[in-house]
Structures are given as structure tokens and as C-alpha cells.
Write a protein that holds these residues in place. Sequence first.
Motif, PDB file in Angstrom:
ATOM      1  N   HIS A   1     -24.328   5.546 -45.313  1.00  0.00           N
ATOM      2  CA  HIS A   1     -25.488   5.916 -44.889  1.00  0.00           C
ATOM      3  C   HIS A   1     -26.392   5.422 -43.855  1.00  0.00           C
ATOM      4  O   HIS A   1     -27.254   4.631 -44.050  1.00  0.00           O
ATOM      5  CB  HIS A   1     -26.625   6.557 -46.708  1.00  0.00           C
ATOM      6  CG  HIS A   1     -25.608   6.925 -47.155  1.00  0.00           C
ATOM      7  ND1 HIS A   1     -25.170   6.986 -48.507  1.00  0.00           N
ATOM      8  CD2 HIS A   1     -25.332   8.653 -47.330  1.00  0.00           C
ATOM      9  CE1 HIS A   1     -24.249   7.413 -49.204  1.00  0.00           C
ATOM     10  NE2 HIS A   1     -24.330   8.597 -48.607  1.00  0.00           N
ATOM     11  N   GLY A   2     -25.944   4.356 -43.000  1.00  0.00           N
ATOM     12  CA  GLY A   2     -26.860   3.711 -41.896  1.00  0.00           C
ATOM     13  C   GLY A   2     -27.140   2.339 -42.549  1.00  0.00           C
ATOM     14  O   GLY A   2     -26.249   1.554 -43.597  1.00  0.00           O
ATOM     15  N   GLU A   3     -27.689   1.962 -41.796  1.00  0.00           N
ATOM     16  CA  GLU A   3     -28.260  -0.449 -42.286  1.00  0.00           C
ATOM     17  C   GLU A   3     -29.349  -0.171 -43.868  1.00  0.00           C
ATOM     18  O   GLU A   3     -29.600   1.253 -44.654  1.00  0.00           O
ATOM     19  CB  GLU A   3     -28.791  -0.475 -40.664  1.00  0.00           C
ATOM     20  CG  GLU A   3     -30.553   0.625 -41.086  1.00  0.00           C
ATOM     21  CD  GLU A   3     -30.346   1.318 -40.277  1.00  0.00           C
ATOM     22  OE1 GLU A   3     -29.790   1.667 -40.519  1.00  0.00           O
ATOM     23  OE2 GLU A   3     -31.466   1.879 -39.548  1.00  0.00           O
ATOM     24  N   ASP A   4     -28.739  -0.885 -44.104  1.00  0.00           N
ATOM     25  CA  ASP A   4     -28.985  -1.078 -45.745  1.00  0.00           C
ATOM     26  C   ASP A   4     -29.298  -2.906 -46.844  1.00  0.00           C
ATOM     27  O   ASP A   4     -27.636  -3.035 -46.359  1.00  0.00           O
ATOM     28  CB  ASP A   4     -28.204  -0.170 -46.876  1.00  0.00           C
ATOM     29  CG  ASP A   4     -28.956  -0.654 -47.895  1.00  0.00           C
ATOM     30  OD1 ASP A   4     -30.065   0.131 -48.214  1.00  0.00           O
ATOM     31  OD2 ASP A   4     -28.120  -0.143 -49.068  1.00  0.00           O
TER      32      ASP A   4
ATOM     33  N   ASP B   1     -21.688   7.790 -53.044  1.00  0.00           N
ATOM     34  CA  ASP B   1     -22.902   6.495 -53.502  1.00  0.00           C
ATOM     35  C   ASP B   1     -22.205   5.327 -52.338  1.00  0.00           C
ATOM     36  O   ASP B   1     -21.117   4.306 -52.209  1.00  0.00           O
ATOM     37  CB  ASP B   1     -22.551   6.331 -54.356  1.00  0.00           C
ATOM     38  CG  ASP B   1     -23.184   7.685 -55.745  1.00  0.00           C
ATOM     39  OD1 ASP B   1     -23.830   8.400 -54.859  1.00  0.00           O
ATOM     40  OD2 ASP B   1     -23.100   8.009 -56.509  1.00  0.00           O
ATOM     41  N   GLU B   2     -23.830   4.952 -52.164  1.00  0.00           N
ATOM     42  CA  GLU B   2     -23.775   3.263 -51.476  1.00  0.00           C
ATOM     43  C   GLU B   2     -23.002   2.321 -52.982  1.00  0.00           C
ATOM     44  O   GLU B   2     -23.197   2.380 -53.635  1.00  0.00           O
ATOM     45  CB  GLU B   2     -25.440   2.701 -51.371  1.00  0.00           C
ATOM     46  CG  GLU B   2     -25.844   3.501 -50.346  1.00  0.00           C
ATOM     47  CD  GLU B   2     -25.600   2.793 -48.768  1.00  0.00           C
ATOM     48  OE1 GLU B   2     -24.993   1.600 -49.349  1.00  0.00           O
ATOM     49  OE2 GLU B   2     -25.537   3.613 -47.483  1.00  0.00           O
TER      50      GLU B   2
ATOM     51  N   GLY C   1     -29.672  14.134 -52.718  1.00  0.00           N
ATOM     52  CA  GLY C   1     -29.774  12.397 -52.159  1.00  0.00           C
ATOM     53  C   GLY C   1     -30.010  12.219 -51.319  1.00  0.00           C
ATOM     54  O   GLY C   1     -29.715  12.302 -49.276  1.00  0.00           O
ATOM     55  N   GLU C   2     -28.281  11.256 -50.961  1.00  0.00           N
ATOM     56  CA  GLU C   2     -27.806  10.592 -49.369  1.00  0.00           C
ATOM     57  C   GLU C   2     -27.703  11.893 -48.350  1.00  0.00           C
ATOM     58  O   GLU C   2     -26.368  12.627 -49.048  1.00  0.00           O
ATOM     59  CB  GLU C   2     -26.999   9.575 -49.217  1.00  0.00           C
ATOM     60  CG  GLU C   2     -27.723   8.130 -50.455  1.00  0.00           C
ATOM     61  CD  GLU C   2     -28.853   7.382 -49.131  1.00  0.00           C
ATOM     62  OE1 GLU C   2     -29.332   8.300 -48.460  1.00  0.00           O
ATOM     63  OE2 GLU C   2     -28.893   6.248 -49.550  1.00  0.00           O
ATOM     64  N   SER C   3     -27.868  11.802 -47.402  1.00  0.00           N
ATOM     65  CA  SER C   3     -27.216  13.245 -46.402  1.00  0.00           C
ATOM     66  C   SER C   3     -25.909  13.263 -46.027  1.00  0.00           C
ATOM     67  O   SER C   3     -24.608  11.764 -45.816  1.00  0.00           O
ATOM     68  CB  SER C   3     -27.844  12.971 -44.789  1.00  0.00           C
ATOM     69  OG  SER C   3     -27.068  13.878 -43.780  1.00  0.00           O
TER      70      SER C   3
END
Length: 893
Positions: free
Chosen positions: A113-116, A161-162, A755-757
Motif C-alpha cells: 500500500h505504498g511507502e510505510d 494487510d501490511e 481499509g487499505e485501498s
Amino acid sequence: MSGSRPISTRPRDAERRRLDEVRHGMRNWRLWGPYLSDRQWGTVREDYSEHGEAWGYLPHEQARGRAYRWGEDGLAGFSDDTQRLCMSLALWNGRDRILKERLFGLTGPQGPHGEDVKELYWLLDALPSHAYMRMLYKYPQSAYPYDRLVEENRRRCRADDEFELTDTDAFGERRYFDVVIEYAKAEEADILMRVTATNRGPEPATLHVAPQLVFANHWSWRENHPKPSMRTYGRRCVIAEHRMLGHYTFNIEAGAQLLFCENETNPAIMGQPASEGVFKDGFHARIIHGCEDAVRREGPATKCMAWHQHELAPGEAWTVRVRLVRGEPIIPPFAGFDSLVETRRAEADRFYAALQKDIPDPDARLVQRQALAGMIWNKQFYSIDVYRWLRGDPTQPTPPEARRRGRNHDWRHLSAEDIISMPDKWEYPWFAAWDLAFHCITFALIDADFAKEQMLLLASESYMHPNGQIPAYEWNFGDSNPPVQAWAAWRVYQIEQDANNGVGDRSFLEQIFHKLLLNFAWWVNRKDNQGRNVFQGGFLGLDNIGVFDRSRPLPMGGYLDQTDGTAWMAMFALNMMRIALELALEDHAFEDIASKFFEHFLYIAQALNDIGERGVGLWNDSDKFFHDVLNLPDGRTQELKLRSMVGLSPLFAVETLEPDLLRRLPRFTRRLHLFLSRRPDLAALVSRWEEPGIGERRLLSLLRGHRMKRLLLRMLDPEEFLSDYGVRSLSRHHLHHPYVFDSEGARIHVGYEPGESRTDMFGGNSNWRGPIWFPMNFLIVEALDRFHTYYGRDFLVECPTGSGHFRTLRETADDIAARLTRLFLKDAQGIRPALGDSPILQSDPDFASLVLFHEYFHGDTGQGLGASHQTGWTGLVANLLARRTPGRKGLSR
């Protein structure tokens, strides 16, 4: 040499005194602050690639040994306000393959989901003057799982999920260190740094703690640029000399080993042949690999470290101290050190006790204080000269020619060397125009001067485009963010006015008003496609909330008439009108310009209902909602019946006019009545202009009472927008009934994603299809407050829809505010919804008082998502918690 300096404090109001001294130019307590980025690597500023591949051009793996061009980063960083000299912390647990000098996280391409950021840290306390700062970093005793975090997240897709640091065994059996970093100031340039590490594990464990001092590298980019220098002075002191800063002394405790190296790129890390010298990664090489030749013992150098190591017994706390002071060394440097730190901490307690005196709940006070601390810690020195960045530096290879036609090439005037409030110094270590406007609302609670400076900054000549556009954000200065600056400026003015017994800073208000006149003209001239007072806007900060990527040409051609673009401009016009009216109380020349903004608002209101007098508006009377309208190349129009936050945005354009104000401004009032009598068609659109409200107030709004009730019927429906934790950005109706757009055989589905896209329309970290976003919710709360001011206690709406409970609009605003604050406050079971279902975050007693402020929140569960330290706009919870106070300061009125 000089003796120990006395500590001058006034027990009751020391911090307010410091802020007064800054305001009057007596002392510069903001000279030093938490101005280092959490991540300089992977930023646009450091990207000299041909096609703008920022994440790959300077990755985390190279950051330890590659000199930065435009700024510095570091763990718990502190620097002067020009970022020439910087302090930070390095740690090593004896097992990591990398010296911990900066926070680690996934790049945009690496994360599902991108940078984290993949670290555990909390920004716990701070004073606006930076006289006291405290943060906590939790450091595993096992080898840090860098590779596993990257590999596992790379395997996951957008529907997963991350994979977080707490999902690994890094904190198993509580084998970690709590590392508390505190800064305290004896004077403006006398900085005390105290690091306290505690072994939370069941067995003894060794920790290396190494405070660092570094000169930012300015000399490698220009010919014959003077190079600063550090060298030892005695056994426990370093002299740091700089032609602009003068000289500082860095004092260390007995038992520490001094190491020196240069803040210069190691050719080997760039894949070039090794060469002699001591480079930026010298401390990493010495401590982890034992390379004696990688460092110097006495200098001269441009980077130094006080290297301590100690084995901590279970539960043992160990403290390391350093002191940086401008001028000659203090003898003895550590006399009264801990007493001074505790004094500054007590001053912080008194500062917040006064601010929170009307908040009875201790947990609410804790949440508000950490939110405000996060705001202060997220200040950053931001430097870029776009002209030089595009052309390259004289001593470096010429950048690829494509760069001159690439990212931000038409912003060559932009030159920045400023302290700016960042959304999140790891995930968003660059300013964003509309984020910053929300930041200022929260900063106004504790430091209105800083808030006003920030408001003026992006509208200054160094930032604003000559055509009047305000730069949006670093990845694309030319993109469009919602024009909320006028609203924010008015609210900052009001908050300070409330705090100063009714006296506001009219000079600031007039200054920002003149700047925003240019910006308003840019919007009118550039974003109204057909000159019909209906605005396109494009991106407008809402990422993938719509059917199409609004930053790009539509796939079928044509253009969108945007409800949100039009509503933002109506709001902009009303905000400018209200500012002009305030200024007109002392300078009647502003009455005329206020009249023009009033008329402009009316034309926008008309267009919203009937675009170009074609019988097509953005309100759908059968759906009882606002929708965007697609204008196709063949002249046909198509309504996009998607129920999203876009359709709620007309609520934001609302203003009330008090009878006393109209009485004191007769020229404006006469002009209003003359215009409305001449154009009854426009007057009829604006909330019953001829009918006075409560207390003879007058209301300006895009919504009549009936239409507003119909819109709120959807917004307050738990099966649509209303969550237990705020207002969702997309209606939950679309969970089972996705919106489907058909165009020449192409079918585009838009579904509710709480939630997350799962949609990568606008990049990895973009998600407006369901989650709860604080800034939009905050605007809804404020709008309902203003509507209540007009309609009063007799105007009731069902809240929630279908509940049978009817509330006033203010009670409805209070209900939404309570849902938002519920994200962070402990419930009856001691659970903070924003922390999700993580056992360690929710149940471990050493995490019980630690709060994270995420970028957005799951639309059904309230779990925090996205950037985990985005107090930038989620810090608005501090303002919402202030609703509990009798005076309700920081809120609309």
C-alpha cells in the motif's frame, strides 16, 4: 572558558515568557529545534535521475554512506534553523547489520500500500519553543528484520494487510530496549541531550548509544566553498567551527569514545573503486565491522560521535548525556544537567496544565498532549532551489537533459530554506499546501505566531507561482489542492483573537488577504473550464475517490464539472468575503472587495444548481445528493451517481453575518440589498436571504434548510456515511452496490473499501474509498456549528438516521466530534480503536499510554492506517478535544 550559566525560569509561565521573547525579537528560542527529516533518502529533492525515480535513485541502503544535497536526516534529530549543524542519535544492539542512525521503512514500490515506516516510536512531549522535547524509540535486541519486512511485504498484494514490525518476533519475550530521548535548553543555543535506555527483556543485553554531531554537507556542491571543521579539545570536548555559525562546543561524559569521520560520500557505496579517506559511513564501519581506518580519533572532520556501550541487566535504566553550547566550553558541563532537564519538563507540565484546565479526563489530556507534541516534532528544515536542482551543481555531473522538461520544471522560481510543518517526517517529509493549512489550526492553540508564519510562507514570493498558484506538494508543485488557505487564515485569526480577549492580528489578516487575492484569481482564470463558475480542479487532494484519475485527461475525452471543486471555490469566496469584512471595520475600502466576493459566491451558487443555464445542476433531486457531471466531447453530459465525500463538500461553504456587523458596514449592506433586489433569482438560491435567522443573523450557504436535511439524511446514516468513528469518505451503500460506469464498452467499478485501498489509480498510498479522514470530518463539524448559529435549537435532524433521536446541528457536530475522538481514547475495556487488533500495542502495560496518529482510519473498525505519525492533520483531534471546554476555543463561531 566560562562558568556554569544560571538557569533563568519563572515557575508559572516560563514557556509563555519564551514565546513572548520570540514574538518581540528579544531572544530566538526557536533557533534550535527538531528540524531534521526522518527520511531524506528517497525524496524528490535528492533525486537526480532522468525520469524522476526518487525511490530508486537514493535508497535506504545507500543513505548511511552517501552525502545528501538538500538536507539531513537522523534518529531524534535536532538542528539549528539553517540546518548547518545537526544532532541525532545512533544505536546498535550488537546484532544488526546496519548502525541505526535513521528510521527504516518500505519504499513506495516495496509496500503493498505504498511507502510505510517500519519502526516503533512515539513523539511524547514538546514545548513550542523546543525548550523541552521527549520521544520514545523501541529498539529490538535481536537483529532487525530488514530483509523479512521487505520480502514479506513484496509478496503481499493490495488486498492483503501490511506486514508490520510487530508481526515479526522482534519484540518476543519483551526483548527490546526502551530508548527515551530528551532535549532541554538552558539558553537558545545551549542544548542538553539526555538518552535513557531501559532493558525490558528477561536477560542482560548490550546496547551501544552514540549521540552524533554533523555538519550538513554544503561544500561538495560548489567550487571553493569553505568547509567547516570539528576537532577534539581536551579529552571530553569537541570544538565545531563554521564560518556562519561561529563555533560550538560538544561536551561528552567520561567513558565515551570520540570518533570522527567526514559527511562525504563513500565511493564504494556507489559501486566505484574504493579510495582513501573517512566517509559518511565511517561510524557504521568502525562499530559494526571493527574497521579502525574508517574513522579518525581527533579530527579534523565534519561528523563526530560519542560512542558509549553498556550491558544492561533486566529492568536496568542507563543514561547518556551530551551538551552542545554556542561559544566556549562550560566547566563543569554536566553540573545541574539532570536538574535542568527536570525543570524544563516541569515547565511543560505547567504549560499544558493551563491549556487543558477544562479537560477533566486524564486520558483525553494525554491524547491531546501527544497530538500537540507530534505537531511540534514534525517541524522540518526544508531546502530546495528548483532552478539549481534542475541544472545541477558545478562540481557534479550534469543532470540528464530530460530533467529540464520533467517534474516541476515550470517552478524554477521556487527557492526554500525554511522551517515548515510536515504531515509526517518519514512518509511525507515535504510540505503539502492543504495539509499545512490544517496544521495551522492546531498550532494556533499553542503557538499562533508560528501558525501565522506558516500561513504566509507558501503564499510568499519564493513559493507562490507568478501566476498566483500556491505549490501543492513536492512530487508535483503544479497539482491542485483544495483552496483552504483563506478558511485556515480566518480560523487562526479567530483562535488567537479568542485567546487575546478579543484582540486579533489584523496586520496578519490583511497581509494574507492580499496574497490570497492572487491565488483566487488563479483559480478563477485556470480552473473554470468554460467560464461558467463551475470548477474542475482535478486532483484536489482526494486521490482515487472518484471514477477517474482526475489529475489526468479523461480516457474518453471531455471534462468533469466537479462538485468539490465548485464547493471549494464557494467556500473560498465566502472566506475571503468574511476576512474583507473584518478588515473593513477599520478600513472601509475593504467593503467594496467584500461585496465582490459576496457576488462571486452567488454566481457559484447559481451555477451549482444550473450550469450555464442549461437546466443541468450538480444536485440530483431524486437521489438527494450532489454528483459530478461528465461533459463528453460530443456535447452530451452524464451524471456520475457516486455517493462520496465529494457530494458532502457543499456543506463547507457556509457563513453567517451578524446584525451588528452589517450595521457597522453600511456601504457593504446597501450594496448587498441593491444587488439582491436586482437579481432575485440569485437571492432565492441562498438560504432565504429575506428571512432573518436566530438573533437576526443572515446565512450564506449553498444549501437551503430542506436540501441540507436531505443531504444530512444520507451523511448521518450508518449504512451510508456515518461510522462509529466519524464520517466515511465513500458511502457504505457501495459495498453491496458498487457504482458502475459504462462508456463505449468499458466498465469501471467503484466499491466501498473501508481499509487499505485495493485500487492503485493514484499510487500505492492513496485511499479515499471508504476510510475516515480527519480534515474533512473537521470541516463537517465546523460547518454544522456555523449552521447551528443561524438555525438555533428549533432546527433538528435525526442522528443517527433511523435512530429516532433528533438533535440540533450543534449536538450533531458534537456527536461526530465524539466519534472522532473515540478513535484514540480508551474504551471501557482499555482499547484504543486506532491501534487496531495488535496485542502488544493494546495490551502490553509498557504501551498503555502510547498513542499513534494515523493518516486515515478504517471506516468500520476505526483502525489507524497509512502514515502512522501524521499528526499533521490528524492532530486536529487536539481541537476536537477542546470542544469539552466551556469556552470551546479553537472551534468555529
